[in-house]
Design a protein around this motif. Structure first.
Motif, short mmCIF file in Angstrom:
data_model
loop_
_atom_site.label_atom_id
_atom_site.label_comp_id
_atom_site.label_asym_id
_atom_site.label_seq_id
_atom_site.Cartn_x
_atom_site.Cartn_y
_atom_site.Cartn_z
N GLN A 158 59.99 -5.36 8.04
CA GLN A 158 60.54 -4.22 7.33
C GLN A 158 60.11 -4.13 5.87
N GLY A 159 59.22 -5.03 5.45
CA GLY A 159 58.73 -4.98 4.07
C GLY A 159 59.66 -5.66 3.07
N LEU A 160 60.98 -5.39 3.21
CA LEU A 160 61.99 -5.99 2.33
C LEU A 160 61.72 -5.70 0.85
N LEU A 161 61.31 -4.46 0.58
CA LEU A 161 61.15 -4.05 -0.81
C LEU A 161 62.54 -3.79 -1.41
N GLY B 85 53.81 2.95 6.40
CA GLY B 85 52.55 2.28 6.12
C GLY B 85 52.35 2.02 4.64
N GLN B 86 52.73 2.99 3.81
CA GLN B 86 52.60 2.81 2.37
C GLN B 86 53.51 1.69 1.88
N ALA B 87 54.73 1.65 2.40
CA ALA B 87 55.67 0.59 2.00
C ALA B 87 55.14 -0.78 2.38
N GLN B 88 54.52 -0.89 3.57
CA GLN B 88 53.97 -2.18 3.96
C GLN B 88 52.78 -2.56 3.09
N ASP C 90 55.19 -11.96 9.28
CA ASP C 90 56.03 -12.04 10.49
C ASP C 90 56.20 -10.63 11.05
N GLU C 91 55.49 -10.34 12.13
CA GLU C 91 55.54 -9.02 12.77
C GLU C 91 55.38 -7.90 11.74
N PRO C 92 54.34 -7.95 10.90
CA PRO C 92 54.24 -6.99 9.80
C PRO C 92 54.02 -5.55 10.23
N THR C 93 53.63 -5.32 11.49
CA THR C 93 53.39 -3.95 11.95
C THR C 93 54.37 -3.53 13.03
N GLY C 94 55.43 -4.31 13.22
CA GLY C 94 56.37 -4.04 14.31
C GLY C 94 57.05 -2.69 14.23
N ALA C 95 57.18 -2.15 13.01
CA ALA C 95 57.87 -0.87 12.83
C ALA C 95 56.89 0.29 12.61
#
Length: 235
Positions: free
Chosen positions: A100-103, A154-157, A175-180
């Motif tokens: 989820q990026g966790l920004l 995508g921008q957030a990631q 950890d699953e960086p593209t799962g969402a």
């Protein structure tokens, strides 16, 4: 904690787990895993849900301690360090990208990216300049002042990737960086991650269910029921 600088060559193992065991109650998440991460490589860890792959990432990254075995970074054990020193190690030597990026929602893209530099003691002007440079490398020119809620997934990631790389860590744990993300955005995001990491020489350890993503890695390791089930070289 700062690990002494080692004259490391591409392909040399520098992050090593030996005989790793981790239990959660009666469940054995890791059952004596041996794994070495090589300098500059992209390593994908795959396996079904509950297989132990995320636990393995967390143990290698010093997020949790193993119940048995050891983790060495450049020949120095890190699993025996106290929480404060492991936390400092993670800030200084590792970068992280999560599903989820966790920004931080109240901070702009540039401010989120600058956090590792600020935590490392850089003055704000230098940290923000470095953050903007990384955002530009990841194709986010003009988005530096946007809040996370104003960015696409995508921008957030990509901001999360910029944050992970801003302090030039030895290894990026993803950890699953593209799962969402949808398929196209997933491919673009991982391509950006791998290319940006290659610029710094950082290794990438990526946990994923996505076999297409894993196929882009230089090495794929499969884990099942807490054991390494097999490893293949891709490419």
């Amino acid at each position: 904690m700062s690990v002494p600088i080692v004259d490391r060559q591409p392909g040399d193992p520098f992050l090593v787990g030996r005989g790793l065991v981790k239990n959660y109650g009666s469940h054995r998440a890791l059952a004596g895993v041996d794994l070495a991460v090589r300098a500059g490589e992209v390593l994908a860890i795959v396996g079904p849900s509950g297989s132990g792959k995320t636990t393995l990432l967390h143990v290698l990254a010093g997020i949790v301690r193993p119940d048995g075995g050891e983790v060495l970074l450049d020949g120095h054990r890190i699993d025996q360090l106290g929480e404060a020193r492991r936390s400092a190690l993670r800030r200084q030597e590792f970068g992280f990208v999560f599903q989820q990026g966790l920004l931080i929602g109240e901070l702009t893209a540039a401010e989120n990216t600058a956090l590792p530099l600020l935590l490392a003691g850089a003055d704000r002007a230098r940290a923000m300049a470095g953050a903007r440079e990384w955002l530009a490398k990841l194709g986010l020119n003009g988005l530096e002042e946007r809040l996370p809620g104003e960015l696409s997934g995508g921008q957030a990631q990509r901001v999360a990737i910029a944050r992970a790389l801003a302090h030039q860590p030895k290894v990026i744990f993803a950890d699953e960086p593209t799962g969402a993300l949808d398929t196209r955005t997933s491919a673009e995001t991982t391509d950006a991650l791998f290319a940006a990491a290659a610029q710094t020489g950082a290794a990438v350890v990526i946990v994923t269910h996505d076999r297409e993503l894993a196929a882009k890695a230089g090495r794929v390791v499969e884990i099942r029921d807490g054991h390494i089930a097999g490893g293949v070289l891709v490419g």
